[in-house]
Design an enzyme around this catalytic site. Structure first.
Site, PDB file in Angstrom:
ATOM      1  N   ASP A  92       0.884  -1.157   0.000  1.00 48.05           N
ATOM      2  CA  ASP A  92       0.000   0.000   0.000  1.00 48.05           C
ATOM      3  C   ASP A  92       0.931   1.219   0.000  1.00 48.05           C
ATOM      4  O   ASP A  92       1.582   1.518   1.009  1.00 48.05           O
ATOM      5  CB  ASP A  92      -0.887  -0.035   1.252  1.00 48.05           C
ATOM      6  CG  ASP A  92      -1.743   1.213   1.357  1.00 48.05           C
ATOM      7  OD1 ASP A  92      -1.581   2.129   0.503  1.00 48.05           O
ATOM      8  OD2 ASP A  92      -2.565   1.295   2.290  1.00 48.05           O
ATOM      9  N   HIS A 177       6.252   8.372 -24.583  1.00 49.88           N
ATOM     10  CA  HIS A 177       6.440   7.169 -25.390  1.00 49.88           C
ATOM     11  C   HIS A 177       6.611   7.487 -26.883  1.00 49.88           C
ATOM     12  O   HIS A 177       7.094   6.664 -27.646  1.00 49.88           O
ATOM     13  CB  HIS A 177       5.334   6.129 -25.135  1.00 49.88           C
ATOM     14  CG  HIS A 177       4.022   6.425 -25.763  1.00 49.88           C
ATOM     15  ND1 HIS A 177       3.106   7.274 -25.214  1.00 49.88           N
ATOM     16  CD2 HIS A 177       3.447   5.980 -26.910  1.00 49.88           C
ATOM     17  CE1 HIS A 177       2.042   7.338 -25.989  1.00 49.88           C
ATOM     18  NE2 HIS A 177       2.216   6.559 -27.032  1.00 49.88           N
ATOM     19  N   LYS A 181       9.275   5.936 -30.484  1.00 50.59           N
ATOM     20  CA  LYS A 181       8.742   5.433 -31.762  1.00 50.59           C
ATOM     21  C   LYS A 181       9.840   5.512 -32.829  1.00 50.59           C
ATOM     22  O   LYS A 181      10.510   6.529 -32.966  1.00 50.59           O
ATOM     23  CB  LYS A 181       7.523   6.249 -32.199  1.00 50.59           C
ATOM     24  CG  LYS A 181       6.286   5.977 -31.333  1.00 50.59           C
ATOM     25  CD  LYS A 181       5.081   6.708 -31.899  1.00 50.59           C
ATOM     26  CE  LYS A 181       3.907   6.715 -30.928  1.00 50.59           C
ATOM     27  NZ  LYS A 181       3.081   5.529 -30.937  1.00 50.59           N
ATOM     28  N   GLU A 215      -6.529  10.647 -33.642  1.00 59.35           N
ATOM     29  CA  GLU A 215      -6.868   9.301 -33.152  1.00 59.35           C
ATOM     30  C   GLU A 215      -8.326   9.046 -33.463  1.00 59.35           C
ATOM     31  O   GLU A 215      -9.145   9.978 -33.448  1.00 59.35           O
ATOM     32  CB  GLU A 215      -6.691   9.231 -31.643  1.00 59.35           C
ATOM     33  CG  GLU A 215      -5.279   9.433 -31.181  1.00 59.35           C
ATOM     34  CD  GLU A 215      -5.199   9.335 -29.660  1.00 59.35           C
ATOM     35  OE1 GLU A 215      -5.122   8.218 -29.153  1.00 59.35           O
ATOM     36  OE2 GLU A 215      -5.261  10.381 -29.004  1.00 59.35           O
ATOM     37  N   ASP A 234      -3.034  16.198 -22.359  1.00 55.24           N
ATOM     38  CA  ASP A 234      -2.851  14.767 -22.637  1.00 55.24           C
ATOM     39  C   ASP A 234      -1.919  14.533 -23.828  1.00 55.24           C
ATOM     40  O   ASP A 234      -1.138  13.592 -23.829  1.00 55.24           O
ATOM     41  CB  ASP A 234      -4.225  14.139 -22.924  1.00 55.24           C
ATOM     42  CG  ASP A 234      -4.151  12.626 -23.075  1.00 55.24           C
ATOM     43  OD1 ASP A 234      -3.557  11.979 -22.189  1.00 55.24           O
ATOM     44  OD2 ASP A 234      -4.680  12.080 -24.070  1.00 55.24           O
ATOM     45  N   HIS A 239       3.487  14.997 -26.413  1.00 59.20           N
ATOM     46  CA  HIS A 239       3.815  14.325 -27.678  1.00 59.20           C
ATOM     47  C   HIS A 239       4.013  15.303 -28.845  1.00 59.20           C
ATOM     48  O   HIS A 239       4.985  15.220 -29.587  1.00 59.20           O
ATOM     49  CB  HIS A 239       2.721  13.323 -28.060  1.00 59.20           C
ATOM     50  CG  HIS A 239       2.404  12.326 -26.971  1.00 59.20           C
ATOM     51  ND1 HIS A 239       3.357  11.815 -26.144  1.00 59.20           N
ATOM     52  CD2 HIS A 239       1.246  11.742 -26.588  1.00 59.20           C
ATOM     53  CE1 HIS A 239       2.804  10.966 -25.292  1.00 59.20           C
ATOM     54  NE2 HIS A 239       1.523  10.904 -25.534  1.00 59.20           N
ATOM     55  N   LYS A 339      -9.292  13.472 -30.517  1.00 58.30           N
ATOM     56  CA  LYS A 339      -9.840  12.124 -30.350  1.00 58.30           C
ATOM     57  C   LYS A 339     -11.056  12.017 -31.270  1.00 58.30           C
ATOM     58  O   LYS A 339     -11.652  13.019 -31.642  1.00 58.30           O
ATOM     59  CB  LYS A 339     -10.294  11.901 -28.900  1.00 58.30           C
ATOM     60  CG  LYS A 339      -9.231  12.213 -27.867  1.00 58.30           C
ATOM     61  CD  LYS A 339      -8.598  10.943 -27.332  1.00 58.30           C
ATOM     62  CE  LYS A 339      -7.608  11.171 -26.233  1.00 58.30           C
ATOM     63  NZ  LYS A 339      -6.209  11.284 -26.644  1.00 58.30           N
ATOM     64  N   LYS A 344      -6.911   6.922 -37.423  1.00 58.98           N
ATOM     65  CA  LYS A 344      -5.653   7.180 -36.721  1.00 58.98           C
ATOM     66  C   LYS A 344      -4.597   7.579 -37.738  1.00 58.98           C
ATOM     67  O   LYS A 344      -4.411   6.882 -38.734  1.00 58.98           O
ATOM     68  CB  LYS A 344      -5.205   5.941 -35.949  1.00 58.98           C
ATOM     69  CG  LYS A 344      -3.975   6.191 -35.093  1.00 58.98           C
ATOM     70  CD  LYS A 344      -3.750   5.052 -34.104  1.00 58.98           C
ATOM     71  CE  LYS A 344      -2.485   5.253 -33.281  1.00 58.98           C
ATOM     72  NZ  LYS A 344      -2.615   6.325 -32.296  1.00 58.98           N
TER      73      LYS A 344
HETATM   74  C1  BG6 Z   1      -1.239   8.739 -24.501  1.00 60.10           C
HETATM   75  C2  BG6 Z   1      -2.503   9.497 -24.213  1.00 60.10           C
HETATM   76  O1  BG6 Z   1      -0.126   9.418 -23.967  1.00 60.10           O
HETATM   77  O2  BG6 Z   1      -1.070   8.603 -25.899  1.00 60.10           O
HETATM   78  C3  BG6 Z   1      -3.690   8.803 -24.847  1.00 60.10           C
HETATM   79  O3  BG6 Z   1      -2.696   9.597 -22.801  1.00 60.10           O
HETATM   80  C4  BG6 Z   1      -3.448   8.578 -26.317  1.00 60.10           C
HETATM   81  O4  BG6 Z   1      -4.878   9.579 -24.661  1.00 60.10           O
HETATM   82  C5  BG6 Z   1      -2.102   7.888 -26.541  1.00 60.10           C
HETATM   83  O5  BG6 Z   1      -4.509   7.780 -26.821  1.00 60.10           O
HETATM   84  C6  BG6 Z   1      -1.772   7.826 -28.019  1.00 60.10           C
HETATM   85  O6  BG6 Z   1      -0.622   7.047 -28.184  1.00 60.10           O
HETATM   86  P1  BG6 Z   1      -0.323   6.294 -29.572  1.00 60.10           P
HETATM   87  O7  BG6 Z   1       0.999   5.662 -29.368  1.00 60.10           O
HETATM   88  O8  BG6 Z   1      -1.437   5.306 -29.763  1.00 60.10           O
HETATM   89  O9  BG6 Z   1      -0.341   7.338 -30.640  1.00 60.10           O
END
Ligand code: BG6
Length: 489
Positions: A92, A177, A181, A215, A234, A239, A339, A344
């Site tokens: 916890d 992330h 890529k 997306e 977000d 990104h 979104k 995509k």
């Molecule tokens: C995340 C967001 O960081 O990236 C999400 O919190 C989003 O909302 C996602 O859907 C998109 O990542 P990718 O790699 O699918 O483009």
């Protein structure tokens, strides 16, 4: 280059081991790394969460998650190898005493402790304090932090300060992330390994640049999180701004983390502020209304599960950004992300300038300018749009717009493209900070974004509705139309 066998085995401790991020992304990445023999043989995965569970039970949950979220069939031998790495520890996080349980499990002698914080940022400080109390914050250990790091500059500073009380900046790996890529990394190769682009990459050659991160998914049951964040925090704060820095930065001295961070920070510092004064001209906010995507009806943002029907959170942002430096003076960058858009698609389009003089004007009043289109996902590749003569001997020279098309999957024979999380997990275990974000970068990005968020908060109008399955509100088209341009659709 580091290979699987020349980095020290790790105890990868995942906090939030039963959470969404671990189940949907991290486990798949670990499986793929193990499949490619990139996980050190002695590396263990210590799964931490607060629910009562034992290791056997966790292995079952991990298997179910892979079956549910991984599209490929599991290879029995890989799964067996991976399963043996798991150890579940119930902690916890709000009770610092409980971190003692971890000291009994973690092996500080022959393994590096890599702490992956796949949990909300308000718990980061507890983890750091807990690790300190249990004397697990040795010099060798690392902290990997997931975004969002705060929801504005002030809160991100609080998080960074608390983590810095226990870990030094070199031990902190902030994940975006997108920086893992393949295609984002290829931007470095494209720009700094090809002379045609080094000399044509500024206001002399380029008219404007568009970056689209669209997306088709909605908020995927994450109302609680998303409604407080919105698309700006977000996606755009991290990104999109990261992609922008890769496109706009000066050549780094080398590929060392510090050299790349320095150049990215300079770009962020040169972003022209958007304030009350120009926010309505420079930005558009949208919110999706119900519509159809791939033939399926999808609900509007305010009809999502758990929705507060008076929410004014944006699920779409478009904006014009100017970079006030020598290279980019007068070259607008148009960014949009949303979104529930048509499909995509993440791409960058570089529009080169029109020629100063047209010698084909008898047939063509104006010649379209060249375009470089960089497809980041789902299709990965690079295209150049250019004019060519149509073969023929009937006198007049007829032109046609054609494409030089480099598809990564064809060129590299469908070689496996590793995803962002796989690469970044591996780099954190290897101890290579190049692809992570420095504190200064996050704070610089927040400084710029905060000014827009403050200006939006003062506006009386709400985000504009757009039908799900489209490219966003009409106002996003108007944003470019005002400058005599259109989005690449
Ligand atoms: C995340 C967001 O960081 O990236 C999400 O919190 C989003 O909302 C996602 O859907 C998109 O990542 P990718 O790699 O699918 O483009």
């Amino acid at each position: 280059m580091t290979t699987a066998n020349n980095y020290k085995p790790c105890d990868l401790v995942i906090y939030g081991a039963l959470g969404d991020l671990t189940r949907r992304k991290l486990l798949i990445s670990l499986y793929k790394l193990d499949e490619s023999a990139l996980l050190e043989a002695d590396t263990r995965i210590i799964a931490v969460d607060r629910m009562p569970q034992d290791t056997a039970g966790y292995i079952e949950i991990a298997r179910k998650s892979l079956d549910e979220f991984f599209s490929e069939p599991l290879e029995a031998s890989v799964w067996e190898r991976l399963a043996k790495r798991f150890i579940y520890v119930q902690v916890d996080i709000t009770d610092l005493e409980q971190f003692k349980k971890l000291s009994k499990v973690v092996d500080q002698k022959s393994r590096v402790m890599v702490n992956y914080l796949a949990i909300p940022p308000m718990l980061f400080s507890n983890i750091c304090k807990g690790l300190q109390k249990a004397k697990l914050n040795t010099k060798e250990s690392r902290i990997v932090m997931e975004k969002p790091i705060g929801h504005d500059l002030a809160s991100s500073r609080v998080i960074n300060d608390t983590v810095a009380e226990v870990f030094s900046e070199e031990q902190i790996y902030r994940i975006d992330h997108y920086l893992g890529k393949e295609t984002v990394l290829n931007l470095l190769a494209l720009r700094f390994a090809n002379s045609i682009f080094t000399t044509n990459w500024d206001h002399n050659a380029i008219d404007h640049i568009q970056i689209t991160v669209a997306e088709d998914i909605g908020i995927e049951g994450r109302w609680e999180y998303f409604d407080k964040a919105g698309q700006m925090r977000d996606m755009l704060q991290n990104h999109l701004l990261q992609i922008l820095t890769f496109i706009a930065m000066e050549p780094p001295v080398n590929l060392e983390a510090q050299s790349i961070h320095n150049e990215k920070i300079k770009v962020l510092q040169a972003l022209r502020p958007i304030t009350d004064y120009n926010v309505e001209d420079r930005t558009v906010r949208g919110q999706y209304a119900k519509g159809y995507i791939k033939g399926q009806q999808v609900p509007g943002y305010l009809e999502e599960e758990g929705a507060n029907i008076s929410s004014t959170t944006e699920s779409f942002v478009a904006m014009r950004i100017d970079i006030d430096n020598w290279r980019w003076a007068g070259v607008p960058f148009y960014l949009r992300t949303g979104k529930r858009m048509s499909y995509k698609r993440t791409e960058i389009v570089i529009y080169f300038k029109q020629l100063p003089h047209n010698i084909f004007k008898d047939s063509y009043r104006s010649l379209p300018a060249n375009k470089l289109i960089i497809h980041l996902q789902p299709r990965e590749g690079v295209e150049i749009e250019m004019l060519n003569k149509i073969p023929g001997i009937d006198g007049a020279i007829k032109l046609q717009q054609t494409k030089l098309d480099l598809s990564f999957s064809e060129t590299f024979n469908n070689q496996r493209v590793f995803g962002g999380y796989e690469r970044l997990l591996l780099e954190a275990m290897r101890g290579n900070p190049t692809l992570f974000i420095s504190r200064e970068e996050t704070e610089q990005a927040w400084t710029w974004v905060d000014s827009i968020l403050r200006a939006w908060a003062k506006l009386s109008d709400k985000p504009r509705a757009y039908t799900a399955g489209t490219w966003g509100p009409n106002a996003a088209d108007a944003l470019l139309a005002r400058d005599g341009r259109t989005w690449e659709d």
